[in-house]
Design a protein around this motif. Sequence first.
Motif, short mmCIF file in Angstrom:
data_model
loop_
_atom_site.label_atom_id
_atom_site.label_comp_id
_atom_site.label_asym_id
_atom_site.label_seq_id
_atom_site.Cartn_x
_atom_site.Cartn_y
_atom_site.Cartn_z
N ALA A 48 0.82 -1.21 0.00
CA ALA A 48 0.00 0.00 0.00
C ALA A 48 0.85 1.25 0.00
O ALA A 48 0.49 2.28 -0.60
CB ALA A 48 -0.93 -0.02 1.21
N CYS A 100 -3.59 4.91 0.45
CA CYS A 100 -4.29 3.67 0.79
C CYS A 100 -4.21 3.43 2.29
O CYS A 100 -3.12 3.49 2.89
CB CYS A 100 -3.67 2.49 0.03
N LEU A 110 -4.96 -2.82 -6.42
CA LEU A 110 -4.37 -1.51 -6.16
C LEU A 110 -3.86 -0.87 -7.45
O LEU A 110 -4.00 0.34 -7.66
CB LEU A 110 -3.25 -1.63 -5.13
N ASP A 144 -12.45 1.97 -3.49
CA ASP A 144 -11.97 3.32 -3.78
C ASP A 144 -13.17 4.24 -4.01
O ASP A 144 -14.27 3.78 -4.33
CB ASP A 144 -11.05 3.33 -5.00
#
Length: 527
Positions: free
Chosen positions: A407, A414, A440, A470
């Motif tokens: 992340a 994130c 991601l 998201d």
Amino acid sequence: MADTTILVTRTQRRWFLATVVAAVGAGASLWALHLMTNVPRHPGFWFLVLLALAPVALVGSRWLVSDRMAASVLVHSAAVSGSALVVVAVYLVLVVGINGSPDGHEREVMLSSLFAATVAALLVPPVRGRIAEWVRSLLHEEKPSTGEVVSAFGAKMSRSVPMDELMLQLAESLRETVPGTRAEIWTGTADAMRRTTSVPTMPPAMLRVSGAEATTVARTRIGGPAWVSVWLPTLVPEEPHGDFRVVPVAHLGDLHGLVVVVRPPGTQEFEDADEAALVELAHQLGLALHNVQLDSALQASLEELAERNEELQASRLRIVAASDAARRGIERNLHDGAQQHLVALAVKIGLVANVAEDGDGEMVAQMLGDLRKDVQATIDEVRALAHGIYPPLLRDRGLGEALRTAANRAGLPCRVEVDLPGRYPETVETAAYFCSTEALQNAAKYAGEGAEVELTVRGADGRLVVEIADDGAGYDATEHAEGHGFTNMRDRLGALGGELVVHSAPGEGTRLVLTIPGEPLAAEVPA
């Protein structure tokens, strides 16, 4: 005082009535015969003699206990007496009434003709029935009984006749039992039962039976007008009708359909034999419909299994292709990256050796410093390459630390939340990690600038659940085909029996839910 009441059974009453009917018929015939031929001379005496046989029959019936035999004798006595009375009445009206009483030789002729007419009248009904049955059999127009319909249905079930055709033939056969009969067959479940077949043809209709009523209907043997008006009032015929029956078609307590038989006004009512045959018919039809449902479920399972097999084969092909591509990528990265660094190091080390032979210490020191930087770059290159194969942090520190590190390198901010009871099998953690990094990367490409990502990992009910959400642009999943990233994730999860669910809409972001079957590993006990 003792009770002297004499109880007379139904069988004894039938024997007594049969004797009385026969005596009355014979007495009336003797009286008419006496008027036409003067034989016998005293018909009243013979009538009393015949009537005296009634008490004798009543007493003798104590030893003749067959109720069926008594009923048969009563029916035949009434039929014979009635036929004889019709014959003598016709002779009295047409012969005596027109020509007067015969005399002399005319009486002998009259007596012979009267006897012949009586015999002919008694023989006509059975002979007529036999001839009619024979002609109908030649024309194939005999009317089957309800029992024969059941037998024929059972025979057709063993011949692999299609169910639709079988039910149509059944309805037509039920209609032929009594002229004007209407037969309907309803199939389905209690929540949605449809009129599948009807003779004569009726418009489509649907019937819904509630849970409690469905249980009662399924347990019912057969229902008449009163029962139907209470439990299935919509099936009560609206047009003028005679007797009708509704037979539930059930198997193992489940309601699969209904058989409705409506007879027209003025025709015979349903007898016990008819009802027993309809119940047996419903049992056979219930078994047939149950088998059809099993066949349909089996066919659906086979189709699903074939579809899964095709998906598995396609997935294996994609995995093999991806493995080959990954291997070629590793070879390319080694050739273009780490290998080039190592070749450059070898060349520089040779240069350092040459400079060292010349005794230029300052230049050697400078070149060694450059070599140190090159070695560090090579180490970073190798680490990056190893990270693409299997991250060491995932093996050593677990899924939580590996995802937090991934992340930090993501293209969007994130936030990671991990709530796991412990480590999971390596295959489960690997699938979760690489699917998460793929998600991601997708978010960084398509969510848009300013979007943020939230990654949540938790264990629940023998499953590892990962959610990546998201707040970016989102998309319409019905209009956009899934790309290679989603395909790779589904293949990786499908190999472990997991699944991927995507929720997205324009302007509402995207949320991916990854579910992987797996139990946490037992914690190691320190020595």
